[in-house]
Design a protein around this motif. Structure first.
Motif, mmCIF file in Angstrom:
data_model
loop_
_atom_site.group_PDB
_atom_site.id
_atom_site.type_symbol
_atom_site.label_atom_id
_atom_site.label_comp_id
_atom_site.label_asym_id
_atom_site.label_seq_id
_atom_site.Cartn_x
_atom_site.Cartn_y
_atom_site.Cartn_z
ATOM 1 N N GLU A 1 0.827 -1.091 0.086
ATOM 2 C CA GLU A 1 0.078 -0.008 0.059
ATOM 3 C C GLU A 1 0.950 1.212 0.114
ATOM 4 O OE1 GLU A 1 -2.438 -0.259 3.331
ATOM 5 O OE2 GLU A 1 -3.575 -2.100 2.516
ATOM 6 N N PRO A 2 0.466 2.056 -0.754
ATOM 7 C CA PRO A 2 1.299 3.547 -0.764
ATOM 8 C C PRO A 2 1.310 4.203 0.622
ATOM 9 C CG PRO A 2 -0.894 3.926 -1.733
ATOM 10 C CD PRO A 2 -0.831 2.340 -1.486
ATOM 11 N N HIS A 3 2.221 4.925 0.805
ATOM 12 C CA HIS A 3 2.451 5.546 2.264
ATOM 13 C C HIS A 3 2.041 7.120 2.086
ATOM 14 C CE1 HIS A 3 5.053 2.441 4.161
ATOM 15 N NE2 HIS A 3 5.017 2.243 3.046
ATOM 16 N N GLU A 4 1.531 7.710 3.244
ATOM 17 C CA GLU A 4 1.142 9.146 3.036
ATOM 18 C C GLU A 4 2.143 9.940 3.029
ATOM 19 O OE1 GLU A 4 -1.938 10.143 3.380
ATOM 20 O OE2 GLU A 4 -2.549 8.103 3.089
ATOM 21 N N PRO A 5 2.158 10.868 2.190
ATOM 22 C CA PRO A 5 3.259 12.053 2.289
ATOM 23 C C PRO A 5 3.578 12.686 3.511
ATOM 24 C CG PRO A 5 1.436 12.352 0.631
ATOM 25 C CD PRO A 5 1.102 11.371 1.441
ATOM 26 N N GLY A 6 4.905 12.820 3.839
ATOM 27 C CA GLY A 6 5.013 13.373 5.150
ATOM 28 C C GLY A 6 5.124 12.399 6.264
ATOM 29 N N GLU A 7 4.721 11.212 5.872
ATOM 30 C CA GLU A 7 4.732 9.924 7.105
ATOM 31 C C GLU A 7 6.194 10.072 7.868
ATOM 32 O OE1 GLU A 7 2.433 6.205 7.033
ATOM 33 O OE2 GLU A 7 4.158 5.653 6.148
ATOM 34 N N THR A 8 7.181 9.844 6.812
ATOM 35 C CA THR A 8 8.488 9.583 7.237
ATOM 36 C C THR A 8 9.032 10.714 8.109
ATOM 37 O OG1 THR A 8 9.004 8.129 5.344
ATOM 38 C CG2 THR A 8 10.897 8.945 6.489
ATOM 39 N N ARG A 9 8.656 12.076 7.451
ATOM 40 C CA ARG A 9 9.348 13.232 8.314
ATOM 41 C C ARG A 9 8.663 13.174 9.602
ATOM 42 N NH1 ARG A 9 12.857 17.701 7.750
ATOM 43 N NH2 ARG A 9 12.509 18.555 9.739
ATOM 44 N N HIS A 10 7.359 12.905 9.901
ATOM 45 C CA HIS A 10 6.675 13.086 10.946
ATOM 46 C C HIS A 10 7.364 12.164 11.955
ATOM 47 C CE1 HIS A 10 3.567 13.473 14.044
ATOM 48 N NE2 HIS A 10 3.380 12.116 13.680
ATOM 49 N N ALA A 11 7.770 10.879 11.654
ATOM 50 C CA ALA A 11 8.518 9.855 12.529
ATOM 51 C C ALA A 11 9.893 10.160 12.829
ATOM 52 C CB ALA A 11 8.517 8.495 11.503
ATOM 53 N N VAL A 12 10.596 10.907 11.988
ATOM 54 C CA VAL A 12 11.703 11.512 12.277
ATOM 55 C C VAL A 12 11.710 12.662 13.144
ATOM 56 C CG1 VAL A 12 14.187 12.545 11.012
ATOM 57 C CG2 VAL A 12 12.848 10.600 9.978
ATOM 58 N N ASP A 13 10.961 13.452 12.996
ATOM 59 C CA ASP A 13 10.629 14.476 14.074
ATOM 60 C C ASP A 13 10.263 14.123 15.261
ATOM 61 O OD1 ASP A 13 11.109 16.371 11.900
ATOM 62 O OD2 ASP A 13 8.971 16.900 11.604
ATOM 63 N N LEU A 14 9.448 13.252 15.456
ATOM 64 C CA LEU A 14 8.998 12.619 16.705
ATOM 65 C C LEU A 14 10.300 12.200 17.429
ATOM 66 C CD1 LEU A 14 5.884 10.640 15.987
ATOM 67 C CD2 LEU A 14 6.129 12.865 17.355
ATOM 68 N N ALA A 15 11.167 11.253 16.588
ATOM 69 C CA ALA A 15 12.465 10.589 17.058
ATOM 70 C C ALA A 15 13.457 11.554 17.529
ATOM 71 C CB ALA A 15 12.781 9.495 15.977
ATOM 72 N N THR A 16 13.399 12.637 16.978
ATOM 73 C CA THR A 16 14.507 13.606 17.439
ATOM 74 C C THR A 16 13.972 14.698 18.159
ATOM 75 O OG1 THR A 16 14.085 14.861 15.176
ATOM 76 C CG2 THR A 16 15.764 12.977 15.133
ATOM 77 N N ARG A 17 12.704 14.726 18.343
ATOM 78 C CA ARG A 17 12.148 16.123 19.193
ATOM 79 C C ARG A 17 13.085 16.578 20.374
ATOM 80 N NH1 ARG A 17 6.240 15.005 20.913
ATOM 81 N NH2 ARG A 17 5.993 15.097 18.804
#
Length: 195
Positions: free
Chosen positions: A170-186
């Motif tokens: 299934e395709p991934h939502e745009p921005g999904e990866t950036r959101h995960a990286v932002d959470l991990a590096t908050r």
């Protein structure tokens, strides 16, 4: 320069033969997995006589280990070069996003090679040493920008999301990866930030 063989035939001077065999081994594993990587098939892919493999390598396992070592270094080099281009925390975050979305294991053969290496590492300490060194290099590249705890978390995130993206149908939502990286590096401290 050509050399003479015991049968009186001329042997072609081929200084790149050993390297070509290693690259052919990776190609065959990427196509058929470790189980399908017979020395005969590797020799054919390298366009060398079958005896060249036993001449250059003590056994098939030595060839396999050297091939996976080359693969791990190749991917690690690319990873380090990518992270070295970032100079701010936001550039470092974007570099991680790019690694996950478009730069790491985007080639289906690389995905197969990675999984084949992980399977070997799960059973054999010699291959576990390779995966350990690979992870250590990745964390070191990330630690240029982030504290060690965040670098370890990001390394796992890159690995997991890359595999999920490669295998998901299934395709991934745009921005999904950036959101995960932002959470991990908050709460991360950036190496280049002033104290």
């Amino acid at each position: 320069m050509d050399g003479e063989t015991s049968g009186g035939r001329r042997r072609r001077y081929d200084p790149a033969r050993r390297d070509r065999i290693i690259d052919a081994c990776l190609q065959v594993i990427g196509e058929a997995g470790v189980a399908g990587a017979s020395t005969r098939r590797i020799a054919a892919a390298a366009d060398v006589p079958l005896g060249s493999i036993t001449y250059h390598f003590a056994d098939a396992d030595e060839l396999l280990r050297e091939a996976f070592e080359r693969f791990a270094h190749r991917v690690s080099d690319r990873f380090e070069e990518h992270m070295a281009r970032a100079s701010t925390v936001d550039e470092a975050r974007q570099a991680v996003v790019d690694l996950i979305d478009s730069d790491v294991l985007v080639d289906p053969q690389e995905l197969v090679l990675t999984h084949e290496l992980y399977t070997l590492a799960a059973r054999d300490p010699r291959y576990r040493r390779l995966t350990h060194e690979w992870m250590a290099r990745s964390r070191h590249a990330l630690e240029r920008h982030f504290d060690p705890a965040t670098a370890r978390l990001l390394d796992a995130l890159i690995e997991g999301l890359t595999i999920h993206r490669a295998l998901d149908i299934e395709p991934h939502e745009p921005g999904e990866t950036r959101h995960a990286v932002d959470l991990a590096t908050r709460r991360a401290t950036h190496r280049g930030d002033p104290a």
